[in-house]
Design a protein around this motif. Structure first.
Motif, mmCIF file in Angstrom:
data_model
loop_
_atom_site.group_PDB
_atom_site.id
_atom_site.type_symbol
_atom_site.label_atom_id
_atom_site.label_comp_id
_atom_site.label_asym_id
_atom_site.label_seq_id
_atom_site.Cartn_x
_atom_site.Cartn_y
_atom_site.Cartn_z
ATOM 1 N N GLN A 8 -4.083 -38.797 14.809
ATOM 2 C CA GLN A 8 -2.850 -39.575 14.595
ATOM 3 C C GLN A 8 -2.787 -40.736 15.595
ATOM 4 O OE1 GLN A 8 -0.716 -39.001 12.094
ATOM 5 N NE2 GLN A 8 -1.961 -37.268 11.400
ATOM 6 N N GLY A 9 -3.195 -40.452 16.833
ATOM 7 C CA GLY A 9 -3.175 -41.492 17.846
ATOM 8 C C GLY A 9 -4.088 -42.658 17.516
ATOM 9 N N ALA A 10 -5.218 -42.389 16.853
ATOM 10 C CA ALA A 10 -6.138 -43.462 16.473
ATOM 11 C C ALA A 10 -5.463 -44.453 15.531
ATOM 12 C CB ALA A 10 -7.388 -42.872 15.822
ATOM 13 N N ARG A 11 -4.646 -43.930 14.649
ATOM 14 C CA ARG A 11 -3.933 -44.830 13.731
ATOM 15 C C ARG A 11 -2.884 -45.647 14.487
ATOM 16 N NH1 ARG A 11 -5.313 -40.580 10.110
ATOM 17 N NH2 ARG A 11 -3.667 -39.173 10.814
ATOM 18 N N THR A 12 -2.207 -45.004 15.426
ATOM 19 C CA THR A 12 -1.220 -45.734 16.234
ATOM 20 C C THR A 12 -1.895 -46.833 17.045
ATOM 21 O OG1 THR A 12 0.112 -43.715 16.402
ATOM 22 C CG2 THR A 12 0.583 -45.485 17.976
ATOM 23 N N TRP A 13 -3.031 -46.493 17.661
ATOM 24 C CA TRP A 13 -3.765 -47.470 18.466
ATOM 25 C C TRP A 13 -4.133 -48.700 17.648
ATOM 26 C CZ3 TRP A 13 -4.849 -48.410 23.440
ATOM 27 C CH2 TRP A 13 -5.907 -49.269 23.748
ATOM 28 N N SER A 14 -4.493 -48.498 16.407
ATOM 29 C CA SER A 14 -4.929 -49.619 15.564
ATOM 30 C C SER A 14 -3.801 -50.589 15.259
ATOM 31 C CB SER A 14 -5.529 -49.096 14.251
ATOM 32 O OG SER A 14 -4.530 -48.546 13.406
ATOM 33 N N HIS A 15 -2.560 -50.176 15.471
ATOM 34 C CA HIS A 15 -1.420 -51.060 15.211
ATOM 35 C C HIS A 15 -1.011 -51.862 16.442
ATOM 36 C CE1 HIS A 15 -0.762 -49.653 11.150
ATOM 37 N NE2 HIS A 15 -0.687 -48.397 11.558
ATOM 38 N N LEU A 16 -1.627 -51.595 17.571
ATOM 39 C CA LEU A 16 -1.274 -52.327 18.782
ATOM 40 C C LEU A 16 -2.045 -53.637 18.853
ATOM 41 C CD1 LEU A 16 -1.241 -49.531 21.541
ATOM 42 C CD2 LEU A 16 0.648 -50.333 20.117
ATOM 43 N N THR A 17 -1.374 -54.691 19.224
ATOM 44 C CA THR A 17 -2.037 -55.975 19.433
ATOM 45 C C THR A 17 -2.733 -55.980 20.792
ATOM 46 O OG1 THR A 17 -0.129 -56.980 20.511
ATOM 47 C CG2 THR A 17 -0.226 -57.109 18.088
ATOM 48 N N ALA A 18 -3.539 -56.988 21.021
ATOM 49 C CA ALA A 18 -4.204 -57.113 22.313
ATOM 50 C C ALA A 18 -3.177 -57.219 23.436
ATOM 51 C CB ALA A 18 -5.137 -58.330 22.319
ATOM 52 N N GLN A 55 0.460 -39.511 26.554
ATOM 53 C CA GLN A 55 1.732 -39.328 25.845
ATOM 54 C C GLN A 55 1.716 -39.847 24.412
ATOM 55 O OE1 GLN A 55 4.265 -41.200 28.722
ATOM 56 N NE2 GLN A 55 4.252 -39.424 30.101
ATOM 57 N N PRO A 56 1.154 -41.034 24.114
ATOM 58 C CA PRO A 56 1.140 -41.498 22.719
ATOM 59 C C PRO A 56 -0.028 -40.954 21.891
ATOM 60 C CG PRO A 56 0.355 -43.235 24.159
ATOM 61 C CD PRO A 56 0.742 -42.099 25.053
ATOM 62 N N GLY A 57 -0.840 -40.077 22.459
ATOM 63 C CA GLY A 57 -1.920 -39.475 21.688
ATOM 64 C C GLY A 57 -3.212 -40.272 21.685
ATOM 65 N N PHE A 58 -3.438 -41.088 22.717
ATOM 66 C CA PHE A 58 -4.686 -41.858 22.812
ATOM 67 C C PHE A 58 -5.746 -41.128 23.640
ATOM 68 C CE2 PHE A 58 -1.624 -45.694 22.740
ATOM 69 C CZ PHE A 58 -1.481 -45.579 21.365
ATOM 70 N N LEU A 59 -5.342 -40.045 24.318
ATOM 71 C CA LEU A 59 -6.263 -39.297 25.168
ATOM 72 C C LEU A 59 -5.806 -37.846 25.251
ATOM 73 C CD1 LEU A 59 -8.528 -39.064 27.360
ATOM 74 C CD2 LEU A 59 -6.797 -39.745 29.044
ATOM 75 N N ARG A 60 -6.770 -36.951 25.216
ATOM 76 C CA ARG A 60 -6.554 -35.558 25.556
ATOM 77 C C ARG A 60 -7.663 -35.140 26.515
ATOM 78 N NH1 ARG A 60 -2.232 -36.258 24.203
ATOM 79 N NH2 ARG A 60 -0.846 -35.043 22.850
ATOM 80 N N VAL A 93 -11.905 -40.876 16.577
ATOM 81 C CA VAL A 93 -11.822 -40.122 17.824
ATOM 82 C C VAL A 93 -13.219 -39.945 18.389
ATOM 83 C CG1 VAL A 93 -11.018 -38.007 18.940
ATOM 84 C CG2 VAL A 93 -9.845 -38.869 16.885
ATOM 85 N N GLY A 94 -13.405 -40.308 19.650
ATOM 86 C CA GLY A 94 -14.680 -40.119 20.327
ATOM 87 C C GLY A 94 -14.599 -38.995 21.341
ATOM 88 N N GLU A 122 -14.384 -46.430 25.562
ATOM 89 C CA GLU A 122 -14.201 -45.974 24.179
ATOM 90 C C GLU A 122 -13.020 -46.698 23.528
ATOM 91 O OE1 GLU A 122 -15.821 -43.132 22.186
ATOM 92 O OE2 GLU A 122 -17.264 -44.139 23.473
ATOM 93 N N LEU A 123 -11.918 -46.769 24.235
ATOM 94 C CA LEU A 123 -10.711 -47.407 23.690
ATOM 95 C C LEU A 123 -10.931 -48.886 23.410
ATOM 96 C CD1 LEU A 123 -7.956 -45.825 25.961
ATOM 97 C CD2 LEU A 123 -8.025 -45.666 23.462
ATOM 98 N N LEU A 124 -11.565 -49.594 24.334
ATOM 99 C CA LEU A 124 -11.566 -51.051 24.269
ATOM 100 C C LEU A 124 -12.818 -51.627 23.609
ATOM 101 C CD1 LEU A 124 -9.991 -51.527 27.762
ATOM 102 C CD2 LEU A 124 -8.888 -51.887 25.557
ATOM 103 N N ALA A 125 -13.948 -51.008 23.771
ATOM 104 C CA ALA A 125 -15.159 -51.533 23.137
ATOM 105 C C ALA A 125 -15.279 -51.101 21.686
ATOM 106 C CB ALA A 125 -16.401 -51.086 23.913
ATOM 107 N N TYR A 126 -14.662 -49.935 21.352
ATOM 108 C CA TYR A 126 -14.874 -49.367 20.022
ATOM 109 C C TYR A 126 -13.592 -49.054 19.261
ATOM 110 C CZ TYR A 126 -19.505 -48.535 22.026
ATOM 111 O OH TYR A 126 -20.728 -48.683 22.629
#
Length: 584
Positions: free
Chosen positions: A28-38, A223-228, A171-172, A191-195
């Motif tokens: 779910q966090g991967a989808r949220t991340w994709s909606h964030l701008t730079a 907290q927003p689900g970008f890392l566990r 998710v990586g 992982e977050l920024l290059a991929y």
């Protein structure tokens, strides 16, 4: 967090369910991340920076305690620089890159770009700030791109996944390193920024004590689900690498662990199946994998006319390359390559013995390292054996194969000699490093300014011939590791079947594509001998003995001061820290 440790290896349904729940949150966090701008991602990283800054004391103290460095130990400062300092620097650099992209610019629009030998493009990746130009004067760093990539192509490609930020990277899995506390965090950021991949970080059991610190420092990502963050041994790792909802694996570790993940176990009842898979090129792992796996790093000492002070300083430099973190570094220098025809060779050897013996004692703490040290002592019975370290001086007729092909990951330093002087020696040393030493992660080269000038273009040609992902000239490749705008990884060309020092790069805060290597240059002489008129045409630096030297008397105070300044600012703190540096 999954409360699983190496001391409690049971893998049951409850643990499996907890891991699956973490992965589902990340999907779910991967989808949220994709909606964030730079710009929004830059804002998020600023929040991460604030939480890391709040944790620097705990981080450094916990790391030092876990490595049995007591409160008075003179090498406790290593955990400041290699831990929170490195992460703060990376966050600052990534924030700058994201801010450039958010403004519609390439990360390279304000960066010097030129040409390197062999049709390569070089990117002037360090220093990029006035503060770095001041504090680390005399040090520079370039990223060399693969032959054929033009400056225009480099500018257009810089930014990697941030150029298509709305892509869902999935998710990586990050299998964290066990030796340096910043590595797992830096790998997650990449992982977050290059991929555009959110990350499940499995911490190495040696880092279990750091997990509460990581959770506080990285809370804005959790907290927003970008890392566990999870813990566990081999069973947890095996389950996660095979998990269908994880898109990619990144590991910092050993080639043996990599091969087990990709092909299966090399011993035991399943070894036959592993052999068949290799022969038929059918990897057990079916998803992409990147890796940083270490190797045997050379330290090439080019003969010249050195003063007594030069010899003493560079001997301490070489001792640091091996003994920092008790040698438990993938980039620790292991084989000194010297000229047998250097008139000062025996003087340098004697000073190296002194510096190696005089460095503070510490625990050899990494699992398996003591066994490898004992093996080295058996292979080289005439080696100089100290309380916690080994110095192997290979004589004529001795077989250097074990020293050159075994990454000891322990305080074992070797010295080999080759004939020749000048360009002849340098070319022979480069060929020796390329052909005889295991791995391609990093190479170190020490040369005085007058000798470098005498070699002219032959020197840079020799540097271009070194097949290593990180090259340090009058510096240590660890400086490249700690500099976020440089890249970190093996020389390109490794494969699943012959992985060497790994596949791919990390750090790379300018988000460059087509990287071949990073090249660091430092001052041959420290302050005040670096002043014009005293340095023989070398580089000016305001650094006396650098705080990362194992012989620095004020290394801990300076490392802690620099980290606190990086975290919180404060000109008085900086002045006090610089004054302590002058007493190193």
């Amino acid at each position: 967090m999954t409360p699983q440790t190496a001391a409690d290896p049971e893998f049951d349904e409850a643990l499996r369910a907890a891991l699956d729940a973490d992965i589902e949150v990340l999907r779910q966090g991967a989808r949220t991340w994709s909606h964030l701008t730079a710009g929004q991602r830059a804002t998020l990283l600023r929040a991460v920076r604030a939480s890391v800054a709040a944790a620097v004391e705990d981080w450094a103290d916990t790391a030092a305690d876990s490595k049995e460095l007591d409160a008075r130990h003179p090498l406790r400062g290593e955990e400041w620089l290699s831990g929170p300092y490195s992460v703060l620097g990376a966050l600052d650099a990534y924030i700058d890159t994201l801010s450039e992209i958010a403004a519609g610019r390439s990360p390279l629009d304000r960066v010097a770009i030129g040409r390197a030998p062999g049709g390569r493009t070089r990117v002037g990746a360090f220093p990029l700030t006035r503060l770095d130009r001041l504090l680390l004067s005399g040090f520079t760093g370039e990223v060399w791109l693969q032959p054929g990539i033009t400056p225009a192509t480099a500018r257009a490609a810089a930014g990697l996944a941030q150029r298509t930020a709305d892509d869902i990277g999935g998710v990586g899995l990050v299998l964290g390193a066990g030796n340096i506390t910043s590595i797992p965090v830096l790998d997650v950021l990449y992982e977050l920024l290059a991929y555009n991949r959110v990350a499940l970080l499995k911490v190495n059991p040696t880092q279990d004590a750091l997990v509460p610190v990581y959770e506080r420092a990285l809370a804005p990502l959790i907290q927003p689900g970008f890392l566990r963050i999870v813990q566990g041994g081999a069973a947890v790792g095996a389950y996660l690498t095979a998990h269908r909802d994880l898109e990619h694996v990144h590991i910092t570790g050993s080639a043996a662990t990599f091969d087990t993940i990709v092909w299966g176990p090399s011993s035991g009842p399943k070894a036959g199946a592993t052999t068949r898979r290799r022969r038929e090129n059918r990897p057990l792992l079916t998803k992409p994998i990147t890796a940083e796996l270490g190797g045997v790093s050379p330290i090439i000492v080019v003969p010249g006319e050195w003063s007594d002070a030069d010899i003493a300083f560079q001997a301490e430099h070489v001792a640091t390359m091996r003994l920092q973190n008790s040698g438990h570094n993938c980039i620790a220098g292991q084989v000194v390559i010297m000229s047998s025809q250097w008139p000062q060779a025996e003087q340098f050897r004697a000073e190296l013995r002194r510096a190696y013996a005089a460095a503070p004692e510490r625990t050899t703490w990494y699992p398996g390292s003591t066994t490898r040290m004992h093996q080295a002592a058996e292979d080289y019975p005439d080696a100089l054996v100290l309380a916690d370290r080994l110095l192997v001086e290979v004589d004529d007729g001795q077989d250097a194969t074990a020293l050159q092909r075994t990454e000891y990951f322990a305080p074992v330093l070797g010295v080999v000699e080759l004939p020749g002087t000048g360009q002849e020696f340098l070319d022979a040393a480069v060929a020796h490093a390329n052909d005889r030493l295991q791995g391609t992660l990093g190479a170190n080269l020490i040369i005085d300014p007058a000798t470098e000038r005498s070699l002219g273009t032959g020197f840079e040609r020799a540097v271009a011939e070194l097949r290593y992902g990180s090259i340090a000239i009058n510096s240590w490749t660890a400086f490249g590791f700690i500099t976020p705008t440089l890249t970190w990884g093996a020389f390109p060309g490794n494969t699943l079947d012959d992985v060497g020092s790994g596949i791919g790069v990390v750090h790379n805060a300018l988000l460059l594509d087509g990287v071949e290597r990073s090249v660091v240059r430092g001052p041959f002489r420290p302050f005040p001998r670096s002043l014009p008129g005293l340095n023989g045409g070398g580089r000016l630096t305001i650094l006396p003995k650098p705080p990362w030297f194992v012989s620095s008397r004020t290394g801990t105070a300076v490392s802690a001061g620099l980290t606190r300044f990086r975290a919180h600012g404060g000109i008085l703190l900086l002045i006090r820290t610089l004054l302590r540096a002058l007493r190193a």
